[in-house]
Scaffold this active site. Structure first.
Site, PDB file in Angstrom:
ATOM      1  N   GLU A 217       0.863  -1.184   0.000  1.00  6.34           N
ATOM      2  CA  GLU A 217       0.000   0.000   0.000  1.00  6.34           C
ATOM      3  C   GLU A 217       0.892   1.223   0.000  1.00  6.34           C
ATOM      4  O   GLU A 217       1.877   1.279   0.738  1.00  6.34           O
ATOM      5  CB  GLU A 217      -0.898  -0.002   1.232  1.00  6.34           C
ATOM      6  CG  GLU A 217      -1.708   1.266   1.418  1.00  6.34           C
ATOM      7  CD  GLU A 217      -2.515   1.243   2.719  1.00  6.34           C
ATOM      8  OE1 GLU A 217      -2.884   0.147   3.170  1.00  6.34           O
ATOM      9  OE2 GLU A 217      -2.734   2.319   3.290  1.00  6.34           O
ATOM     10  N   GLU A 222      -1.724  11.768   3.740  1.00  7.92           N
ATOM     11  CA  GLU A 222      -2.720  11.685   4.796  1.00  7.92           C
ATOM     12  C   GLU A 222      -2.481  12.870   5.731  1.00  7.92           C
ATOM     13  O   GLU A 222      -1.342  13.124   6.128  1.00  7.92           O
ATOM     14  CB  GLU A 222      -2.608  10.380   5.579  1.00  7.92           C
ATOM     15  CG  GLU A 222      -3.001   9.156   4.783  1.00  7.92           C
ATOM     16  CD  GLU A 222      -2.828   7.885   5.578  1.00  7.92           C
ATOM     17  OE1 GLU A 222      -3.835   7.247   5.903  1.00  7.92           O
ATOM     18  OE2 GLU A 222      -1.669   7.536   5.877  1.00  7.92           O
TER      19      GLU A 222
END
Length: 518
Positions: A217, A222
Protein backbone atom coordinates in the site's frame (compact mmCIF):
# COMPACT_ATOMS: atom_id res chain seq x y z
CA UNK A 1 -3.76 4.74 4.76
CA UNK A 2 -3.33 3.27 8.19
CA UNK A 3 -5.68 0.96 7.97
CA UNK A 4 -5.46 1.08 8.53
CA UNK A 5 -5.56 -2.33 9.03
CA UNK A 6 -7.60 -5.26 9.75
CA UNK A 7 -10.26 -7.51 8.22
CA UNK A 8 -12.31 -6.42 5.26
CA UNK A 9 -15.97 -6.78 4.45
CA UNK A 10 -18.12 -5.02 1.90
CA UNK A 11 -21.69 -3.77 2.01
CA UNK A 12 -23.81 -0.84 3.04
CA UNK A 13 -26.62 -0.39 5.53
CA UNK A 14 -29.08 2.06 4.03
CA UNK A 15 -30.78 4.26 6.58
CA UNK A 16 -33.57 6.84 6.50
CA UNK A 17 -32.39 10.42 6.86
CA UNK A 18 -34.16 12.88 9.12
CA UNK A 19 -31.71 15.72 9.72
CA UNK A 20 -28.51 16.26 7.79
CA UNK A 21 -25.43 18.39 8.15
CA UNK A 22 -23.34 18.61 5.01
CA UNK A 23 -20.93 20.64 2.95
CA UNK A 24 -22.27 24.05 2.11
CA UNK A 25 -25.30 23.95 4.40
CA UNK A 26 -26.48 24.25 7.96
CA UNK A 27 -28.19 21.49 9.89
CA UNK A 28 -31.88 21.07 9.10
CA UNK A 29 -31.42 22.61 5.63
CA UNK A 30 -30.86 21.24 2.17
CA UNK A 31 -27.40 21.15 0.69
CA UNK A 32 -25.95 24.15 -1.09
CA UNK A 33 -23.94 21.82 -3.34
CA UNK A 34 -26.06 20.97 -6.36
CA UNK A 35 -24.43 18.19 -8.28
CA UNK A 36 -26.34 18.68 -11.50
CA UNK A 37 -27.81 15.18 -11.79
CA UNK A 38 -30.12 12.92 -9.86
CA UNK A 39 -28.34 10.90 -7.21
CA UNK A 40 -27.56 7.38 -8.40
CA UNK A 41 -29.05 4.52 -6.44
CA UNK A 42 -26.78 2.70 -4.03
CA UNK A 43 -26.04 -0.72 -5.41
CA UNK A 44 -23.77 -2.35 -2.83
CA UNK A 45 -21.32 -3.47 -5.51
CA UNK A 46 -18.55 -1.70 -7.34
CA UNK A 47 -18.56 -1.19 -11.08
CA UNK A 48 -17.26 -4.09 -13.10
CA UNK A 49 -13.59 -3.68 -13.80
CA UNK A 50 -12.46 -3.81 -17.41
CA UNK A 51 -8.76 -4.24 -17.72
CA UNK A 52 -6.57 -3.76 -20.69
CA UNK A 53 -3.19 -5.33 -20.98
CA UNK A 54 -0.90 -4.73 -18.05
CA UNK A 55 2.81 -5.33 -18.38
CA UNK A 56 3.89 -7.71 -15.65
CA UNK A 57 7.10 -6.61 -13.98
CA UNK A 58 9.91 -9.14 -14.01
CA UNK A 59 12.84 -8.74 -11.66
CA UNK A 60 16.13 -8.48 -13.49
CA UNK A 61 14.67 -7.00 -16.68
CA UNK A 62 13.94 -3.58 -18.03
CA UNK A 63 10.21 -3.12 -17.48
CA UNK A 64 7.98 -1.45 -20.02
CA UNK A 65 5.97 1.35 -18.45
CA UNK A 66 2.41 0.47 -17.51
CA UNK A 67 0.43 3.56 -18.37
CA UNK A 68 -2.96 2.20 -17.48
CA UNK A 69 -5.78 1.54 -19.91
CA UNK A 70 -9.12 3.24 -20.16
CA UNK A 71 -12.04 0.91 -19.55
CA UNK A 72 -14.72 0.82 -22.19
CA UNK A 73 -17.39 1.98 -19.76
CA UNK A 74 -20.32 3.56 -21.55
CA UNK A 75 -21.13 7.00 -20.21
CA UNK A 76 -22.72 10.08 -21.64
CA UNK A 77 -20.15 12.63 -22.79
CA UNK A 78 -19.90 15.63 -20.51
CA UNK A 79 -19.53 19.20 -21.66
CA UNK A 80 -16.14 20.77 -20.93
CA UNK A 81 -16.06 23.06 -17.94
CA UNK A 82 -13.76 26.04 -18.28
CA UNK A 83 -12.32 27.13 -14.96
CA UNK A 84 -12.33 30.83 -14.26
CA UNK A 85 -8.60 30.66 -13.62
CA UNK A 86 -7.30 27.66 -15.57
CA UNK A 87 -4.59 25.90 -13.65
CA UNK A 88 -1.19 26.25 -15.24
CA UNK A 89 1.10 23.27 -15.21
CA UNK A 90 3.24 23.67 -12.16
CA UNK A 91 7.00 23.38 -12.09
CA UNK A 92 6.86 19.71 -11.13
CA UNK A 93 8.34 17.36 -12.05
CA UNK A 94 11.71 18.91 -12.71
CA UNK A 95 13.17 15.70 -14.19
CA UNK A 96 13.00 16.16 -17.97
CA UNK A 97 12.70 12.38 -18.47
CA UNK A 98 9.11 12.47 -17.22
CA UNK A 99 6.20 12.91 -19.60
CA UNK A 100 2.49 13.20 -18.83
CA UNK A 101 0.60 9.93 -19.35
CA UNK A 102 -2.75 10.69 -17.67
CA UNK A 103 -4.50 13.61 -16.06
CA UNK A 104 -7.89 14.36 -14.57
CA UNK A 105 -8.72 18.06 -14.30
CA UNK A 106 -12.42 17.63 -13.42
CA UNK A 107 -13.14 20.38 -15.92
CA UNK A 108 -16.61 19.34 -17.00
CA UNK A 109 -20.05 20.44 -15.87
CA UNK A 110 -21.12 19.72 -12.31
CA UNK A 111 -21.95 16.06 -12.16
CA UNK A 112 -21.22 12.64 -10.79
CA UNK A 113 -17.74 11.45 -11.70
CA UNK A 114 -17.28 9.77 -15.05
CA UNK A 115 -17.36 5.99 -14.70
CA UNK A 116 -14.94 5.80 -17.61
CA UNK A 117 -12.28 7.02 -15.19
CA UNK A 118 -13.58 6.44 -11.66
CA UNK A 119 -15.22 3.76 -9.52
CA UNK A 120 -17.37 4.67 -6.51
CA UNK A 121 -16.59 2.30 -3.64
CA UNK A 122 -19.28 0.98 -1.29
CA UNK A 123 -18.31 -0.10 2.23
CA UNK A 124 -20.21 -0.29 5.46
CA UNK A 125 -19.44 1.46 8.74
CA UNK A 126 -16.49 -0.02 10.61
CA UNK A 127 -15.19 -1.81 7.52
CA UNK A 128 -11.65 -0.86 8.52
CA UNK A 129 -9.93 0.95 11.41
CA UNK A 130 -13.19 1.27 13.32
CA UNK A 131 -14.10 4.23 11.14
CA UNK A 132 -17.59 5.66 11.56
CA UNK A 133 -18.57 6.39 7.96
CA UNK A 134 -20.20 4.18 5.39
CA UNK A 135 -19.07 4.80 1.81
CA UNK A 136 -21.91 5.12 -0.70
CA UNK A 137 -22.13 5.02 -4.49
CA UNK A 138 -23.67 8.45 -4.73
CA UNK A 139 -22.82 11.87 -6.08
CA UNK A 140 -24.05 13.29 -2.79
CA UNK A 141 -20.68 12.37 -1.28
CA UNK A 142 -18.25 12.60 -4.24
CA UNK A 143 -18.98 14.89 -7.15
CA UNK A 144 -17.58 17.51 -9.49
CA UNK A 145 -18.35 21.15 -8.70
CA UNK A 146 -16.75 24.24 -10.25
CA UNK A 147 -14.04 22.17 -11.93
CA UNK A 148 -13.02 20.29 -8.77
CA UNK A 149 -13.68 16.92 -7.22
CA UNK A 150 -15.45 17.41 -3.89
CA UNK A 151 -15.50 14.58 -1.35
CA UNK A 152 -18.11 15.41 1.23
CA UNK A 153 -18.60 13.66 4.58
CA UNK A 154 -22.14 13.93 5.93
CA UNK A 155 -23.69 13.46 9.37
CA UNK A 156 -27.26 12.19 9.58
CA UNK A 157 -29.48 11.92 12.65
CA UNK A 158 -32.61 9.76 12.49
CA UNK A 159 -35.87 10.29 14.32
CA UNK A 160 -34.61 8.22 17.27
CA UNK A 161 -31.49 10.34 17.64
CA UNK A 162 -29.13 7.74 16.13
CA UNK A 163 -26.13 9.33 14.41
CA UNK A 164 -24.77 7.96 11.13
CA UNK A 165 -21.94 9.21 8.95
CA UNK A 166 -21.49 8.84 5.19
CA UNK A 167 -18.69 9.84 2.86
CA UNK A 168 -17.18 9.30 -0.57
CA UNK A 169 -14.36 7.06 -1.70
CA UNK A 170 -13.42 6.77 -5.38
CA UNK A 171 -10.68 4.95 -7.26
CA UNK A 172 -9.30 4.35 -10.76
CA UNK A 173 -9.13 0.57 -10.40
CA UNK A 174 -8.79 -1.03 -13.87
CA UNK A 175 -9.51 2.34 -15.47
CA UNK A 176 -6.08 3.84 -14.89
CA UNK A 177 -3.42 1.69 -13.26
CA UNK A 178 0.26 2.51 -13.08
CA UNK A 179 3.57 0.83 -12.34
CA UNK A 180 6.12 3.51 -11.40
CA UNK A 181 6.04 7.22 -12.13
CA UNK A 182 5.32 10.53 -10.52
CA UNK A 183 1.77 10.57 -9.16
CA UNK A 184 0.54 13.93 -7.90
CA UNK A 185 -2.64 15.77 -6.95
CA UNK A 186 -3.46 19.34 -5.98
CA UNK A 187 -5.64 19.12 -2.87
CA UNK A 188 -7.16 21.14 -0.04
CA UNK A 189 -8.02 18.95 2.96
CA UNK A 190 -10.84 19.22 5.53
CA UNK A 191 -10.58 21.13 8.78
CA UNK A 192 -12.24 20.17 12.04
CA UNK A 193 -11.87 17.22 14.40
CA UNK A 194 -12.15 13.58 13.45
CA UNK A 195 -11.45 13.50 9.68
CA UNK A 196 -8.76 11.62 7.76
CA UNK A 197 -8.46 12.66 4.09
CA UNK A 198 -6.26 10.44 1.95
CA UNK A 199 -4.67 10.29 -1.51
CA UNK A 200 -3.21 6.81 -1.86
CA UNK A 201 -2.72 3.69 -3.98
CA UNK A 202 -3.47 -0.02 -3.80
CA UNK A 203 -2.57 -2.90 -6.16
CA UNK A 204 -5.05 -3.55 -8.93
CA UNK A 205 -4.70 -7.30 -8.38
CA UNK A 206 -3.89 -8.53 -4.87
CA UNK A 207 -3.50 -12.17 -5.90
CA UNK A 208 0.07 -11.70 -7.06
CA UNK A 209 1.56 -11.37 -3.56
CA UNK A 210 -1.46 -11.97 -1.36
CA UNK A 211 -3.94 -9.91 0.59
CA UNK A 212 -3.11 -6.79 2.60
CA UNK A 213 -0.48 -6.06 3.82
CA UNK A 214 1.50 -8.53 1.66
CA UNK A 215 0.27 -6.85 -1.53
CA UNK A 216 1.58 -3.43 -0.47
CA UNK A 217 0.00 0.00 0.00
CA UNK A 218 1.32 3.46 -0.90
CA UNK A 219 -0.05 6.43 1.05
CA UNK A 220 0.87 9.57 -0.84
CA UNK A 221 -0.94 11.99 1.47
CA UNK A 222 -2.72 11.68 4.80
CA UNK A 223 -3.47 14.70 6.99
CA UNK A 224 -5.18 14.14 10.32
CA UNK A 225 -7.65 17.02 10.49
CA UNK A 226 -6.92 17.58 14.19
CA UNK A 227 -3.50 18.85 13.05
CA UNK A 228 -3.81 20.09 9.46
CA UNK A 229 -0.23 21.40 9.47
CA UNK A 230 1.37 17.92 9.23
CA UNK A 231 1.34 15.61 6.22
CA UNK A 232 2.20 11.90 6.39
CA UNK A 233 3.54 9.62 3.66
CA UNK A 234 3.66 5.88 4.31
CA UNK A 235 4.20 2.39 2.95
CA UNK A 236 2.54 -0.75 4.28
CA UNK A 237 3.84 -4.17 3.27
CA UNK A 238 5.23 -7.51 4.40
CA UNK A 239 4.23 -10.40 6.56
CA UNK A 240 4.21 -9.54 9.42
CA UNK A 241 2.78 -6.11 8.63
CA UNK A 242 5.53 -3.52 8.45
CA UNK A 243 5.30 0.23 7.94
CA UNK A 244 7.63 2.95 6.75
CA UNK A 245 6.50 6.51 7.37
CA UNK A 246 7.72 10.07 7.05
CA UNK A 247 6.00 13.33 7.85
CA UNK A 248 6.51 17.02 7.30
CA UNK A 249 5.22 20.22 8.88
CA UNK A 250 6.42 23.14 6.77
CA UNK A 251 4.38 25.92 8.32
CA UNK A 252 1.42 25.48 6.00
CA UNK A 253 -2.14 24.71 7.03
CA UNK A 254 -3.20 22.21 4.38
CA UNK A 255 -6.88 22.90 5.11
CA UNK A 256 -6.62 26.59 4.23
CA UNK A 257 -5.09 26.43 0.76
CA UNK A 258 -4.23 23.98 -2.01
CA UNK A 259 -0.97 22.06 -2.05
CA UNK A 260 0.56 19.56 -4.46
CA UNK A 261 1.17 16.16 -2.87
CA UNK A 262 3.23 13.65 -4.84
CA UNK A 263 5.41 10.59 -4.93
CA UNK A 264 8.15 9.64 -7.36
CA UNK A 265 8.09 5.86 -7.53
CA UNK A 266 10.93 3.96 -9.12
CA UNK A 267 12.12 0.36 -8.81
CA UNK A 268 13.69 0.18 -5.36
CA UNK A 269 12.94 3.75 -4.24
CA UNK A 270 9.89 5.90 -3.43
CA UNK A 271 10.14 9.61 -2.54
CA UNK A 272 7.42 11.82 -1.07
CA UNK A 273 6.95 15.51 -1.93
CA UNK A 274 4.87 18.51 -0.89
CA UNK A 275 4.93 21.43 -3.33
CA UNK A 276 8.02 20.04 -5.02
CA UNK A 277 10.03 19.64 -1.82
CA UNK A 278 11.04 16.07 -0.94
CA UNK A 279 10.52 15.17 2.72
CA UNK A 280 10.94 11.38 2.89
CA UNK A 281 12.25 8.44 0.88
CA UNK A 282 12.71 4.73 1.37
CA UNK A 283 13.68 1.61 -0.53
CA UNK A 284 13.46 -0.63 2.51
CA UNK A 285 10.58 -3.04 2.01
CA UNK A 286 9.80 -6.73 1.43
CA UNK A 287 6.97 -9.17 1.12
CA UNK A 288 6.50 -12.88 1.79
CA UNK A 289 3.56 -15.28 1.44
CA UNK A 290 3.64 -16.10 5.14
CA UNK A 291 5.57 -15.04 8.22
CA UNK A 292 9.04 -16.56 8.14
CA UNK A 293 8.71 -17.72 4.51
CA UNK A 294 11.18 -16.86 1.77
CA UNK A 295 10.75 -13.29 0.57
CA UNK A 296 9.49 -12.54 -2.94
CA UNK A 297 12.16 -11.11 -5.26
CA UNK A 298 12.84 -7.43 -4.65
CA UNK A 299 11.39 -4.88 -5.43
CA UNK A 300 8.17 -6.79 -4.68
CA UNK A 301 5.49 -5.86 -3.79
CA UNK A 302 6.04 -2.39 -5.28
CA UNK A 303 6.65 -3.66 -8.82
CA UNK A 304 3.08 -4.16 -9.99
CA UNK A 305 0.20 -1.96 -11.22
CA UNK A 306 -1.44 0.20 -8.54
CA UNK A 307 -4.57 2.35 -8.83
CA UNK A 308 -5.33 5.74 -7.27
CA UNK A 309 -7.78 6.24 -4.36
CA UNK A 310 -9.24 9.44 -2.91
CA UNK A 311 -11.43 9.46 0.18
CA UNK A 312 -12.32 11.16 3.47
CA UNK A 313 -12.73 8.89 6.51
CA UNK A 314 -14.69 9.96 9.58
CA UNK A 315 -13.47 8.91 13.01
CA UNK A 316 -11.55 5.72 13.66
CA UNK A 317 -8.32 4.74 15.35
CA UNK A 318 -6.11 7.54 14.07
CA UNK A 319 -8.08 10.82 14.03
CA UNK A 320 -10.55 9.84 16.74
CA UNK A 321 -14.24 10.63 16.49
CA UNK A 322 -15.73 14.04 15.68
CA UNK A 323 -17.04 16.05 18.60
CA UNK A 324 -20.85 15.91 18.96
CA UNK A 325 -21.07 19.57 17.99
CA UNK A 326 -18.73 19.28 14.99
CA UNK A 327 -20.30 21.19 12.09
CA UNK A 328 -20.27 19.40 8.73
CA UNK A 329 -20.04 22.05 6.03
CA UNK A 330 -17.84 23.15 3.14
CA UNK A 331 -14.84 23.30 5.50
CA UNK A 332 -15.05 19.58 6.23
CA UNK A 333 -14.88 18.61 2.55
CA UNK A 334 -11.79 17.63 0.57
CA UNK A 335 -11.25 19.47 -2.71
CA UNK A 336 -9.14 18.02 -5.55
CA UNK A 337 -8.17 20.40 -8.36
CA UNK A 338 -6.39 17.79 -10.47
CA UNK A 339 -4.65 14.40 -10.51
CA UNK A 340 -1.69 13.84 -12.83
CA UNK A 341 0.61 10.94 -13.60
CA UNK A 342 3.99 11.27 -15.28
CA UNK A 343 6.27 8.43 -16.31
CA UNK A 344 9.61 7.78 -17.93
CA UNK A 345 9.90 5.70 -21.09
CA UNK A 346 11.22 2.69 -19.19
CA UNK A 347 12.42 1.56 -15.78
CA UNK A 348 15.27 -0.78 -14.93
CA UNK A 349 14.04 -3.29 -12.35
CA UNK A 350 17.44 -4.93 -11.98
CA UNK A 351 17.88 -3.39 -8.54
CA UNK A 352 19.21 -4.80 -5.31
CA UNK A 353 17.47 -4.55 -1.99
CA UNK A 354 19.35 -2.03 0.14
CA UNK A 355 21.12 -3.29 3.19
CA UNK A 356 19.13 -2.25 6.21
CA UNK A 357 20.99 0.48 8.04
CA UNK A 358 20.47 0.21 11.76
CA UNK A 359 21.03 3.40 13.69
CA UNK A 360 21.47 1.94 17.15
CA UNK A 361 22.05 4.92 19.37
CA UNK A 362 24.47 4.73 22.28
CA UNK A 363 23.43 4.77 25.90
CA UNK A 364 24.42 7.71 28.08
CA UNK A 365 27.27 7.52 30.59
CA UNK A 366 25.01 5.74 33.09
CA UNK A 367 23.96 3.09 30.57
CA UNK A 368 20.49 4.54 30.00
CA UNK A 369 19.08 4.54 26.44
CA UNK A 370 16.18 6.85 27.37
CA UNK A 371 16.71 10.53 26.58
CA UNK A 372 15.73 12.89 29.39
CA UNK A 373 14.62 9.94 31.48
CA UNK A 374 15.11 11.99 34.65
CA UNK A 375 12.97 14.82 33.23
CA UNK A 376 15.65 17.30 34.20
CA UNK A 377 15.19 19.35 31.02
CA UNK A 378 12.03 20.93 29.58
CA UNK A 379 11.12 19.87 26.05
CA UNK A 380 8.45 20.13 23.39
CA UNK A 381 6.08 17.26 24.13
CA UNK A 382 4.22 17.61 20.82
CA UNK A 383 7.03 16.65 18.44
CA UNK A 384 8.68 13.31 17.70
CA UNK A 385 11.92 14.19 19.47
CA UNK A 386 12.43 12.29 22.75
CA UNK A 387 9.25 12.35 24.86
CA UNK A 388 5.94 12.81 23.09
CA UNK A 389 2.52 13.25 24.71
CA UNK A 390 -0.62 12.66 22.65
CA UNK A 391 -4.40 12.70 23.01
CA UNK A 392 -6.21 10.20 20.78
CA UNK A 393 -9.76 8.90 20.40
CA UNK A 394 -11.55 11.47 22.55
CA UNK A 395 -8.81 11.63 25.17
CA UNK A 396 -8.35 15.12 26.61
CA UNK A 397 -5.39 15.95 28.80
CA UNK A 398 -1.99 17.59 28.96
CA UNK A 399 1.51 16.88 30.20
CA UNK A 400 4.13 19.05 31.88
CA UNK A 401 7.76 18.46 32.81
CA UNK A 402 8.59 20.10 36.12
CA UNK A 403 10.56 19.28 39.28
CA UNK A 404 12.33 16.28 37.70
CA UNK A 405 9.09 14.48 36.82
CA UNK A 406 6.41 14.51 34.18
CA UNK A 407 2.82 15.09 35.29
CA UNK A 408 -0.10 14.05 33.12
CA UNK A 409 -3.51 15.55 33.90
CA UNK A 410 -6.74 14.45 32.23
CA UNK A 411 -10.22 15.80 31.61
CA UNK A 412 -11.47 12.86 29.53
CA UNK A 413 -9.92 9.39 29.56
CA UNK A 414 -11.06 8.66 25.98
CA UNK A 415 -12.35 5.49 24.42
CA UNK A 416 -9.08 3.52 24.15
CA UNK A 417 -6.25 2.68 26.52
CA UNK A 418 -3.94 4.74 24.29
CA UNK A 419 -6.29 7.76 24.24
CA UNK A 420 -3.97 9.37 26.83
CA UNK A 421 -0.44 8.34 25.96
CA UNK A 422 3.21 9.21 26.71
CA UNK A 423 5.84 7.64 24.44
CA UNK A 424 9.50 7.76 23.51
CA UNK A 425 10.77 6.07 20.35
CA UNK A 426 14.17 5.58 18.78
CA UNK A 427 15.28 3.04 21.37
CA UNK A 428 17.83 0.42 20.21
CA UNK A 429 16.88 -3.21 20.82
CA UNK A 430 19.28 -5.94 19.70
CA UNK A 431 18.10 -9.46 19.02
CA UNK A 432 19.16 -11.83 21.80
CA UNK A 433 19.99 -9.04 24.24
CA UNK A 434 18.34 -8.86 27.68
CA UNK A 435 17.11 -5.48 28.92
CA UNK A 436 15.90 -3.91 32.14
CA UNK A 437 13.12 -1.32 32.01
CA UNK A 438 12.39 0.66 35.17
CA UNK A 439 10.71 3.83 36.44
CA UNK A 440 8.90 5.36 39.39
CA UNK A 441 5.26 6.44 39.33
CA UNK A 442 2.37 7.61 41.52
CA UNK A 443 -1.09 9.13 41.08
CA UNK A 444 -3.20 11.74 42.83
CA UNK A 445 -5.73 8.97 43.55
CA UNK A 446 -5.40 5.21 43.25
CA UNK A 447 -5.75 4.19 39.59
CA UNK A 448 -4.24 1.92 36.92
CA UNK A 449 -1.79 2.54 34.10
CA UNK A 450 -0.52 0.30 31.27
CA UNK A 451 3.08 0.21 30.08
CA UNK A 452 4.84 -1.69 27.29
CA UNK A 453 7.79 -1.57 24.88
CA UNK A 454 6.74 -1.88 21.26
CA UNK A 455 7.90 -1.75 17.64
CA UNK A 456 5.88 0.91 15.78
CA UNK A 457 7.57 0.00 12.47
CA UNK A 458 6.39 -3.63 12.75
CA UNK A 459 2.71 -3.16 13.51
CA UNK A 460 3.40 -2.21 17.14
CA UNK A 461 4.72 -5.64 17.98
CA UNK A 462 5.04 -6.04 21.76
CA UNK A 463 8.68 -6.64 22.72
CA UNK A 464 7.65 -6.22 26.35
CA UNK A 465 4.01 -7.21 26.72
CA UNK A 466 1.44 -4.81 28.15
CA UNK A 467 1.59 -4.68 31.94
CA UNK A 468 -1.23 -3.13 33.98
CA UNK A 469 0.04 -1.39 37.11
CA UNK A 470 -1.97 -0.25 40.12
CA UNK A 471 -0.66 3.18 41.07
CA UNK A 472 -0.92 4.62 44.59
CA UNK A 473 -0.63 8.12 45.99
CA UNK A 474 2.92 7.41 47.15
CA UNK A 475 5.83 6.92 44.78
CA UNK A 476 6.47 3.29 43.86
CA UNK A 477 9.27 1.68 41.84
CA UNK A 478 8.57 -0.64 38.89
CA UNK A 479 11.05 -2.87 37.09
CA UNK A 480 10.81 -5.36 34.19
CA UNK A 481 13.35 -7.57 32.47
CA UNK A 482 12.87 -9.03 28.99
CA UNK A 483 14.84 -10.59 26.16
CA UNK A 484 14.61 -9.16 22.65
CA UNK A 485 13.54 -12.26 20.70
CA UNK A 486 12.58 -10.52 17.46
CA UNK A 487 14.88 -9.08 14.82
CA UNK A 488 16.92 -6.09 16.00
CA UNK A 489 15.02 -2.79 15.92
CA UNK A 490 16.51 0.70 16.15
CA UNK A 491 13.10 2.25 16.78
CA UNK A 492 11.77 0.53 19.88
CA UNK A 493 9.25 2.58 21.83
CA UNK A 494 8.32 2.99 25.50
CA UNK A 495 4.59 3.46 26.03
CA UNK A 496 2.65 4.67 29.05
CA UNK A 497 -1.10 4.34 28.37
CA UNK A 498 -3.50 6.13 30.71
CA UNK A 499 -6.75 6.11 28.70
CA UNK A 500 -9.90 4.11 29.39
CA UNK A 501 -8.84 3.26 32.95
CA UNK A 502 -12.03 4.43 34.73
CA UNK A 503 -10.07 7.32 36.20
CA UNK A 504 -8.86 10.79 35.29
CA UNK A 505 -6.59 11.13 38.31
CA UNK A 506 -3.28 12.82 37.46
CA UNK A 507 -0.24 10.56 37.05
CA UNK A 508 3.38 11.41 37.87
CA UNK A 509 6.39 9.55 36.37
CA UNK A 510 10.12 9.96 36.98
CA UNK A 511 13.50 8.20 36.59
CA UNK A 512 12.67 6.20 33.46
CA UNK A 513 15.48 3.87 32.39
CA UNK A 514 16.09 1.27 29.68
CA UNK A 515 19.44 -0.46 30.00
CA UNK A 516 21.13 -3.72 29.19
CA UNK A 517 20.51 -6.27 31.90
CA UNK A 518 23.57 -7.51 33.74
Amino acid sequence: MKRRNRGFCIGLALMMMLTVSGCGKDAETTTAFTTGTTAASTTGTTAAATTGTTAASTTGTTAAVTTGTTAAAATEAKEPYVKEEPDEYMKYPTDSEYHLVWEENFDYEDAKLSDTDWVYEVHKKGWVNRELQAYRDSEEYAFVKNGELVIRPVKEVDEDGNVNYYSGRVNTNSRHDFTYGRIEAKIKVPSGKGFLPAFWMMPTETARYGSWPRCGEIDIMEVVSNDPTREYGSLHFGNPHTQRQGSVSNGSDYSQEYHVFAIEWEPGLIRWYVDGEAFYETGDWFTAPSEGAEEAPYPAPFNQPFHIILNVAVGGDWPGDPDPDQVFDEKTCMYVDYVRVYQKDSYDENVKKPEKEMHMKDADSSGNFVNNGDFAAPENLNDDQDWKYQNLNKGVGEAEIKDDQITITMENEGTETYSIQLVQGGLPLEKGQKYKFSFEACADDARSMITAITGPDVSYLRYLEDSTLELKKDWDSYSFEFEMKEESDDNGRIEFDLGKQQSTAAVHIRNVRLEKAK
